[in-house]
Design a protein around this motif. Sequence first.
Motif, PDB file in Angstrom:
ATOM      1  N   ALA A  14      -4.409  -3.825  -6.161  1.00 11.12           N
ATOM      2  CA  ALA A  14      -4.997  -4.193  -5.241  1.00 11.12           C
ATOM      3  C   ALA A  14      -3.571  -5.626  -4.274  1.00 11.12           C
ATOM      4  O   ALA A  14      -3.331  -6.177  -5.676  1.00 11.12           O
ATOM      5  CB  ALA A  14      -6.167  -4.128  -5.131  1.00 11.12           C
TER       6      ALA A  14
ATOM      7  N   PRO B 270       0.897  -1.014  -0.160  1.00 13.91           N
ATOM      8  CA  PRO B 270      -0.011   0.318  -0.023  1.00 13.91           C
ATOM      9  C   PRO B 270       1.008   0.728  -0.586  1.00 13.91           C
ATOM     10  O   PRO B 270       2.120   1.413   0.624  1.00 13.91           O
ATOM     11  CB  PRO B 270      -0.452  -0.336   1.607  1.00 13.91           C
ATOM     12  CG  PRO B 270      -0.419  -1.551   1.491  1.00 13.91           C
ATOM     13  CD  PRO B 270       0.209  -2.274   1.745  1.00 13.91           C
TER      14      PRO B 270
ATOM     15  N   GLU C 149      -3.679   5.478   0.602  1.00 11.82           N
ATOM     16  CA  GLU C 149      -5.089   4.541   1.208  1.00 11.82           C
ATOM     17  C   GLU C 149      -5.864   4.123  -0.328  1.00 11.82           C
ATOM     18  O   GLU C 149      -5.677   3.223   0.003  1.00 11.82           O
ATOM     19  CB  GLU C 149      -6.044   6.115   1.202  1.00 11.82           C
ATOM     20  CG  GLU C 149      -7.251   5.695   2.636  1.00 11.82           C
ATOM     21  CD  GLU C 149      -7.409   6.708   3.182  1.00 11.82           C
ATOM     22  OE1 GLU C 149      -8.502   7.506   3.099  1.00 11.82           O
ATOM     23  OE2 GLU C 149      -6.510   7.363   4.337  1.00 11.82           O
ATOM     24  N   THR C 150      -5.738   5.045  -0.969  1.00 15.39           N
ATOM     25  CA  THR C 150      -6.398   3.702  -2.546  1.00 15.39           C
ATOM     26  C   THR C 150      -5.464   3.460  -3.803  1.00 15.39           C
ATOM     27  O   THR C 150      -5.668   3.168  -4.442  1.00 15.39           O
ATOM     28  CB  THR C 150      -7.780   4.480  -3.180  1.00 15.39           C
ATOM     29  OG1 THR C 150      -6.653   5.899  -2.903  1.00 15.39           O
ATOM     30  CG2 THR C 150      -8.869   4.437  -1.911  1.00 15.39           C
ATOM     31  N   ALA C 151      -3.875   3.317  -2.978  1.00 13.22           N
ATOM     32  CA  ALA C 151      -3.361   3.143  -3.963  1.00 13.22           C
ATOM     33  C   ALA C 151      -1.848   2.462  -4.211  1.00 13.22           C
ATOM     34  O   ALA C 151      -1.694   2.016  -2.324  1.00 13.22           O
ATOM     35  CB  ALA C 151      -2.452   4.681  -4.623  1.00 13.22           C
ATOM     36  N   TYR C 152      -1.348   1.454  -4.622  1.00 14.86           N
ATOM     37  CA  TYR C 152      -0.038   0.206  -3.931  1.00 14.86           C
ATOM     38  C   TYR C 152       0.725   0.672  -4.803  1.00 14.86           C
ATOM     39  O   TYR C 152       0.664   1.360  -6.653  1.00 14.86           O
ATOM     40  CB  TYR C 152      -0.922  -0.754  -4.765  1.00 14.86           C
ATOM     41  CG  TYR C 152      -2.069  -0.980  -3.858  1.00 14.86           C
ATOM     42  CD1 TYR C 152      -2.514  -1.326  -1.985  1.00 14.86           C
ATOM     43  CD2 TYR C 152      -3.950  -0.613  -4.401  1.00 14.86           C
ATOM     44  CE1 TYR C 152      -3.880  -1.190  -1.878  1.00 14.86           C
ATOM     45  CE2 TYR C 152      -4.992  -0.535  -4.034  1.00 14.86           C
ATOM     46  CZ  TYR C 152      -4.887  -0.956  -2.369  1.00 14.86           C
ATOM     47  OH  TYR C 152      -5.851  -1.292  -2.157  1.00 14.86           O
TER      48      TYR C 152
ATOM     49  N   PRO D 207      -3.710   2.381  -8.636  1.00 15.01           N
ATOM     50  CA  PRO D 207      -4.478   2.613  -8.444  1.00 15.01           C
ATOM     51  C   PRO D 207      -5.192   0.931  -7.776  1.00 15.01           C
ATOM     52  O   PRO D 207      -5.893   0.083  -7.297  1.00 15.01           O
ATOM     53  CB  PRO D 207      -6.166   2.964  -8.702  1.00 15.01           C
ATOM     54  CG  PRO D 207      -5.514   3.006 -10.046  1.00 15.01           C
ATOM     55  CD  PRO D 207      -3.971   3.655 -10.059  1.00 15.01           C
ATOM     56  N   TRP D 208      -4.287   0.277  -9.036  1.00 20.30           N
ATOM     57  CA  TRP D 208      -4.249  -1.258  -8.573  1.00 20.30           C
ATOM     58  C   TRP D 208      -2.702  -2.165  -9.320  1.00 20.30           C
ATOM     59  O   TRP D 208      -2.370  -0.953  -9.909  1.00 20.30           O
ATOM     60  CB  TRP D 208      -4.876  -1.785 -10.359  1.00 20.30           C
ATOM     61  CG  TRP D 208      -5.192  -3.191 -10.037  1.00 20.30           C
ATOM     62  CD1 TRP D 208      -6.283  -3.964  -9.972  1.00 20.30           C
ATOM     63  CD2 TRP D 208      -4.602  -4.106 -11.022  1.00 20.30           C
ATOM     64  NE1 TRP D 208      -6.501  -5.537  -9.865  1.00 20.30           N
ATOM     65  CE2 TRP D 208      -5.007  -5.535 -11.531  1.00 20.30           C
ATOM     66  CE3 TRP D 208      -3.422  -3.805 -11.904  1.00 20.30           C
ATOM     67  CZ2 TRP D 208      -4.478  -6.356 -11.791  1.00 20.30           C
ATOM     68  CZ3 TRP D 208      -2.682  -5.183 -12.563  1.00 20.30           C
ATOM     69  CH2 TRP D 208      -3.145  -6.679 -12.631  1.00 20.30           C
TER      70      TRP D 208
END
Lengths: 346, 387
Positions: free
Chosen positions: A188, A138, A141-144, A185-186
């Motif tokens: 995940a 990670p 928060e919404t990113a990897y 974003p992907w």
Amino acid sequence: MSSEVRIAVEELLAEELSRGPGGAWTEETRHTALAGLVAQGWTKVGLPEELGGEGGTLQDACEVVAASAALALPSPLADVVLVTNRLMTGAGLPLPPGATCVVPVDARAARILDGAVRFSAARVPWARHASHLLAVVPAAETAYELVIVDRADAEITPGANLAGEARDDVEVVDATPLARSRPLPWPAPSAVGELGALARSVQIAAALERALELSVAYCSQRVQFGRPLSRLATVQHELAALAGEVAAARAAVSVAAETQSAAPSPADLRSTATAKIRTASAASAGSRIAHQLHGAIGITQEYELSRLTVAMWSWREEYGSASAWAERLAADALAAETGVWDWVTV
Amino acid sequence: MTMSTRPVGETLDHPSSSKGPGESELRADVRAFLAHRRDRHGFRPHCDSWMTSPSPEFSRALAERGWIGMTWPEEYGGRGRPERERLVVIEELLAAGAPVAAHWFADRQVGPALLKLGTPAQRRLHLPAIARGERFFAIGMSEPDTGSDLASIRTRARRVTGGWTLRGTKIWTSHAHLAHYMIALVRTSPPDSGRRHEGMSQFIVDLSAPGVTVRPIVTLDGAHHFNEVVLDDVAIPDDGLLGREGEGWAQVMAELAYERSGPERFMSTAPLLFALARRVGVPHPALGELLAELRTLRRLSREVADSLERGEPPSVRAALVKDLGSRFEGRVVSTARALAPVEPDAGSEDDYTRLLAEAVLHAPDATLRGGTNEILRGIVGRELVSR
Ligand SMILES: Cc1cc2nc3c(=O)[nH]c(=O)nc-3n(C[C@H](O)[C@H](O)[C@H](O)COP(=O)(O)OP(=O)(O)OC[C@H]3O[C@@H](n4cnc5c(N)ncnc54)[C@H](O)[C@@H]3O)c2cc1C
């Protein structure tokens, strides 16, 4: 190109296999086979050339994996070609110099802080044989981000699956990554499991198809009551049921591979889950029939069948059991506002 | 994952099957039609509706939309559409449990047989009427002493001037009491023990002709859908012969590929499956497993439709899909009973309870009709070991 891929890989592997005794892989032939695959670039199929790969479609990658599974070669090929390469393709991450075998890690508690990465994972495929490890970390928060670390930076506790394939526990503490992707974003963290599920499904479908071939050949040669077993109607019926399992496994895998080729990033839950559920049940039902038809010889280590079935008995649970996937699939269907049938046909 | 280089693989080999253009629109059209019919004319979904729910009125409404005989050439009342589109339409009808039994056999197998074997006059006589939803057909293969061993039929056709006379008894003939015609497989020359498959022919029998008696046979649920059809010297004109004299066996085998390969071979209990999903509401793995199997079977059935489109009769593959599919239909029932047990009641107001009752009462049918699963496995198994 796909069937050419399959033929080429099968020829290479068959030649290596023939060097060993009794058609079984030995430690030595397994290593030379893998070295041959690496030297010919098969481990880089499905990774674009600009990222240091050999190019080729997802279908091609599936064929490479199918060929190795049908010949029961214990190797990290499926994990590298169908998980690592696809994650790197999705993230646009190039292969670091000298990386010959990058295995994916379904990491827990992964984090990166001040340029140092740490994660741990259980039962990582082939970790001790890898040159590098790849993990999803990670980034916000919404990113990897994808990171690649040297295998030498990991503490490894060896383990194995039923077929003796390495499944090692891994601990990486504050290692410096050799490569990092941009935050995205992907994929995940769940992407490792999703791509891995397709990888194992491809392996099972191919291994089961080989088990069918062996069963047909065996029943045609084995004579009891003065005639080949294959003349007995009940034996033919069992072969037909096995062929049904093979056809269903292949159909489920085909849908998943096609769906994922069409949309390379988020693995399609429906088709992935369907493939893993259906191949897992085909592995169970199909291996039962193949063993029953073979009688005692089938359970010997020397005979080829057991190498396929024993591997399938592990593959069906790896990257998520059929039951876990079935629960996810059912949840997805029930969440569809337009009803289950609409969900089936989308 | 479409290629394999080895012989056994080829038996099972198939091309990739992705969605064709316009299929989603067509699907939406059929759904809108079904929703309209439900609101206006109020049909309730039934399990096994293709076998047990006839409605000539519904068939005509479907025909008006061009959804009967839709793959046939326009000159014979068809719409010249691809097999894939027909598959979309019939899947939707089955999913809705719609009353499609009246025209089902005519659309599924009689039309294709007439197109392949019929004379231009026979095609003109029957195909447009079938496509209008006005003419229904029954299939006369089985006889009192002939089930799985179809070559043992005894019904005989005797040559007379200007035609033939038929004598014998057909049995289990679905909807012969509603149908206008029946395609009968009969002997045109006596059986020869060495060549059992020779000497059979197919005839188009007018079920209103003198000498035809249709007697109901009531099934264990109290319903009447199949019959005994007695043929007592029934006169058939010359042009009542379908295809060639003596070629009946090969013709019937080709027809069976159509009969066995469709989605009705795995969707008979689909209305129950959907009602079950609504009822359980929680994502039980057993439900997920059924959905995975349904998705897999749809793929297999598309591959069969593609073979039909290419003109390759997929006999072995069709047998394989029917074996898998009919067993899946049974699993829907056992899973429903395990996940959402109720006392089944065919008269219940509650859809789930009623559909479960229908599915339970029809449970033995799926693995018998259209060739038993044992016979299907024999077909697949022989093909495997003969390579
Ligand atoms: C709902 C329904 C609708 C039908 N509609 C029609 C119709 O419209 N027209 C029509 O012509 N027929 C129709 N049939 C008949 C159907 O085709 C026959 O039931 C079927 O072919 C089996 O024949 P049988 O019932 O005589 O069973 P049998 O052939 O007597 O078989 C009895 C059992 O023995 C097994 N068996 C037989 N031979 C073998 C073998 N060689 N190896 C292993 N096992 C074997 C069978 O699998 C079965 O389990 C219908 C049947 C049903 C159930």
